[in-house]
Each structure stands twice: as C-alpha cells, then as structure tokens.
Design an enzyme around this catalytic site. Structure first.
Site, PDB file in Angstrom:
ATOM      1  N   TRP A 102       0.803  -1.154   0.135  1.00  0.00           N
ATOM      2  CA  TRP A 102       0.130  -0.156   0.030  1.00  0.00           C
ATOM      3  C   TRP A 102       0.905   1.362   0.001  1.00  0.00           C
ATOM      4  O   TRP A 102       0.408   2.334  -0.695  1.00  0.00           O
ATOM      5  CB  TRP A 102      -0.924   0.124   1.128  1.00  0.00           C
ATOM      6  CG  TRP A 102      -2.088  -1.234   1.090  1.00  0.00           C
ATOM      7  CD1 TRP A 102      -2.040  -2.388   1.885  1.00  0.00           C
ATOM      8  CD2 TRP A 102      -2.860  -1.019  -0.115  1.00  0.00           C
ATOM      9  NE1 TRP A 102      -3.274  -3.203   1.247  1.00  0.00           N
ATOM     10  CE2 TRP A 102      -3.541  -2.380   0.390  1.00  0.00           C
ATOM     11  CE3 TRP A 102      -3.157  -0.581  -1.221  1.00  0.00           C
ATOM     12  CZ2 TRP A 102      -4.642  -2.805  -0.656  1.00  0.00           C
ATOM     13  CZ3 TRP A 102      -4.200  -0.761  -2.083  1.00  0.00           C
ATOM     14  CH2 TRP A 102      -5.180  -2.111  -1.813  1.00  0.00           C
ATOM     15  N   ASP A 172      -2.107   6.575   6.441  1.00  0.00           N
ATOM     16  CA  ASP A 172      -3.175   5.672   5.761  1.00  0.00           C
ATOM     17  C   ASP A 172      -3.411   4.636   6.960  1.00  0.00           C
ATOM     18  O   ASP A 172      -2.811   3.748   7.026  1.00  0.00           O
ATOM     19  CB  ASP A 172      -2.665   4.933   4.584  1.00  0.00           C
ATOM     20  CG  ASP A 172      -3.326   3.772   3.946  1.00  0.00           C
ATOM     21  OD1 ASP A 172      -4.709   3.719   4.756  1.00  0.00           O
ATOM     22  OD2 ASP A 172      -3.128   3.181   3.035  1.00  0.00           O
ATOM     23  N   LYS A 196     -12.599  -1.999   7.091  1.00  0.00           N
ATOM     24  CA  LYS A 196     -12.070  -3.272   7.959  1.00  0.00           C
ATOM     25  C   LYS A 196     -12.602  -2.793   9.230  1.00  0.00           C
ATOM     26  O   LYS A 196     -13.102  -3.689   9.954  1.00  0.00           O
ATOM     27  CB  LYS A 196     -10.573  -2.841   7.844  1.00  0.00           C
ATOM     28  CG  LYS A 196      -9.963  -2.994   6.308  1.00  0.00           C
ATOM     29  CD  LYS A 196      -8.657  -2.621   6.045  1.00  0.00           C
ATOM     30  CE  LYS A 196      -8.199  -2.547   4.686  1.00  0.00           C
ATOM     31  NZ  LYS A 196      -8.195  -3.649   3.807  1.00  0.00           N
TER      32      LYS A 196
END
Length: 360
Positions: A102, A172, A196
């Site tokens: 990511w 993030d 999530k």
C-alpha cells in the site's frame, strides 16, 4: 442461522449487533415508511444520522475542533492522489516511507503530482521490518511525511509514531483506525477506507487539520479538493448514505463496548494468542520481525505449501472463512479486526492445532 467466523482483510466482518439493527430498520426506518437507502441525504432525518456519526467518531478518537472530519467516496486509493493534490505545492517535496504494497501504491500515485522522496524502505527485507526512524533520509523541508502504520497485505505494523516536528504527518490508517487509542494531534491528516474497522466498503474517512485546508491548486477538481467537502459537510454531492449510516451504527457499538481503549486491550489479547501459537508450532511460521507484527493482520505460512489447499478447504468447512493470503505474498492471513470476536481466534487456533496434529 449459524454465522461463520470471517477473517477477511476487507470487506471485513461487521458486528452482528450492527447487522441485526440494520436488518430491523431496512424496510422501515423508525416508522417513516422507507429505507435509509431511499432517503434524501438532505432530509433532516439523515442529516441527524450523519451528525451523530461524526460526533461519535470524534468522541471515540478524541478529535478536536481543530480538525475537519470528512466522509468521502473513492476508497483509500483515491487518497493516494488527493493527498498530494491538496498538500503538495509547486516545487515542494513530500517524503514517503515504503513498508509494503500500500505504501508502494501511494508513492507511485503521488509521483504523478510532484516531487516524491522515498525517505526509507524495507523492500530489501521483503517488507518484514520497519526501518528505524534514525535511518530515514527526510527532506530538509518536506510538505508532509506519509506512512502506512499497518500494511494489511504483509502484516507489518509500526511500533512507533514517526516524529517529524512541525511537518504534517499523513497516515493511511485503513486497517488500524479505531482498533486502539491514538493521539490525533500528532497528525496533520489521517485517512482510512471504511471496509475494515469502520463499516462497509464505499466510504472513506479523512480527518484533516483545518489549517491544511485550502492549499489545493486552482486546477484541482472540486470533488478532489478537501476544502469543497469541508465547506459542505461532506454533502457537496450525494454521499454513500447507507455506508455512512452503517458506520454510525458501528461507532455507537464501539462506544457500548467501552471505546477504543477497551477494544485495544481485546485486540492485543487476540493477536498475542495467535502469534504465541504460531511461534510454538512446528508447521506454521510468521515472517515479520516480532516488534513489527500487526495486531490486525496476521500472515502465516505452512512448512509444506502442498498443505495450503487442504488447510483452506478444511478451514472453510469448519466455518473459518477467508484465510487465504494476498495473491502477492501467498500463504495464509487472519485479519482480526474489532468485529472479529475473541472466540473466533480461539476457534482458529483449535483448528490449526488439530490440522497440525493430523499433518505432522
């Protein structure tokens, strides 16, 4: 109905109590004769839902009035572009730390909009470590420093919050937000995909210090300008109303569980149980350095990869779902977010022990 234990990395498990409440309110929201999904986002009823969701989130995370809270679309991947579009001026440099897939995606996307300095990377260790901050090669005056506190795919987590002085720290937090207490005041901007620990896919949270608003260039589209959304209470266009509503139910549920402090203790206990079992097993292993292991995403490999398919097939038959690792790394991965109960981890450990016994 018997529900399975869901270890998916995202879209991930939602609290059963939240799903049951949404089920009860699906056709007729509080006697209004229509569903939330059919309601205008301008309706006073939905505005109240949205305002309560933001209030509960601020309570849970200790977000002060110095920050704007935005409920956006586009997933965290859109933030890979929106962050530099809004914070990186002409001729400026942004620093990024590369600790996984990511991070790599964020770096590649940001490179479209300005000068990017990769100040540190653990790619040479196959992303099994977090570079010590003393080794980082930060720019003299970066516009911001970006990092991913938890890499969902590799199961790598920072054990520290980077100290960058007055430089805005951008994080993030897609896979760690609301899983434990944090000090929001240490950050200039936090973003997180909802799927999530927040709610269903389709919603993205952005928490941005207000002094960082209004920095986007004139050619940045209105929909990609944080100021636009802050000025319009995240309703410049039609927002993902159902995802916003469900996220609000999750925030309320979290408060009833004792907040992020209590959830942090539960999550720590879940992770310690699973890692302890893996570390004392002869069949399973985890590739990440101990100090950098994720509390949310636990990857592991079997000593003989020919056992991978039987393991997954038998796990699914036992009601333990979505344990296959990401295609880029293979193996297995158990994502144990807030909504995954401790009983699920206990059941997984029991299954893994029995599988190892049969395949020793």
């Amino acid at each position: 109905m018997s529900r399975a234990y869901n270890f998916c990395a995202g879209p991930a498990a939602l609290p059963q109590a939240v799903l049951e409440q949404a089920q009860q309110e699906m056709l007729d929201y509080r006697g209004l004769g229509l569903s939330i999904m059919e309601m205008s986002h301008r309706d006073n009823v939905f505005v109240e839902i949205a305002e309560q969701a933001e209030k509960d989130l601020r309570d849970l995370m200790g977000i002060s009035d110095d920050y704007a809270v935005l409920f956006l679309q586009g997933g965290a991947s859109s933030q890979f572009a929106m962050v530099p579009m809004n914070l990186l001026g002409d001729g400026e440099t942004a620093d990024y730390i590369n600790t996984g897939q990511w991070s790599k995606k964020a770096i590649k996307e940001a490179g479209r909009y300005g000068n990017i300095n990769v100040a540190a990377s653990s790619e040479d260790t196959n992303f099994s470590t977090v570079p010590l901050q003393e080794s980082w090669n930060l720019s003299d005056n970066p516009a911001y420093v970006h990092y991913c506190p938890n890499e969902t795919i590799g199961g790598l987590e920072y054990s520290f919050v980077p100290q960058v002085g007055d430089t805005p720290l951008v994080a993030d937090m897609s896979s760690t937000i609301l899983s434990r207490p944090i000090d929001v005041n240490q950050y200039g901007l936090i973003y997180a995909g909802a799927q999530k620990n927040i709610g269903p896919a389709g919603l993205t949270l952005v928490v941005i210090r207000k002094d960082l608003l209004g920095k986007a260039a004139n050619n940045v589209p209105a929909m990609l300008n944080y100021q636009t959304h802050a000025d319009n209470d995240s309703m410049y266009n039609t927002p993902p109303t159902f995802a916003w509503y469900l996220s609000g139910l999750v925030f309320s549920w979290l408060k009833k569980q004792g907040g992020v402090g209590n959830m942090g203790e539960i999550n720590q206990r879940k992770a310690e149980k699973l890692y302890h079992f893996i570390d004392h097993s002869g069949l399973y292993s985890n590739p990440v350095e101990v100090i950098s292991r994720s509390r949310m995403n636990v990857p592991f490999v079997l000593a003989d990869d020919r056992l991978d398919k039987p393991f997954l097939d038998q796990a699914q038959a036992a009601g333990l779902l979505n344990l296959k690792g990401h295609r880029s790394v293979g193996g297995m991965r158990a994502s144990i977010y807030n909504a995954v109960p401790e009983a699920a981890v206990d059941a997984l450990i029991d299954f893994m022990a029995e599988f190892e016994k049969k395949n020793a």
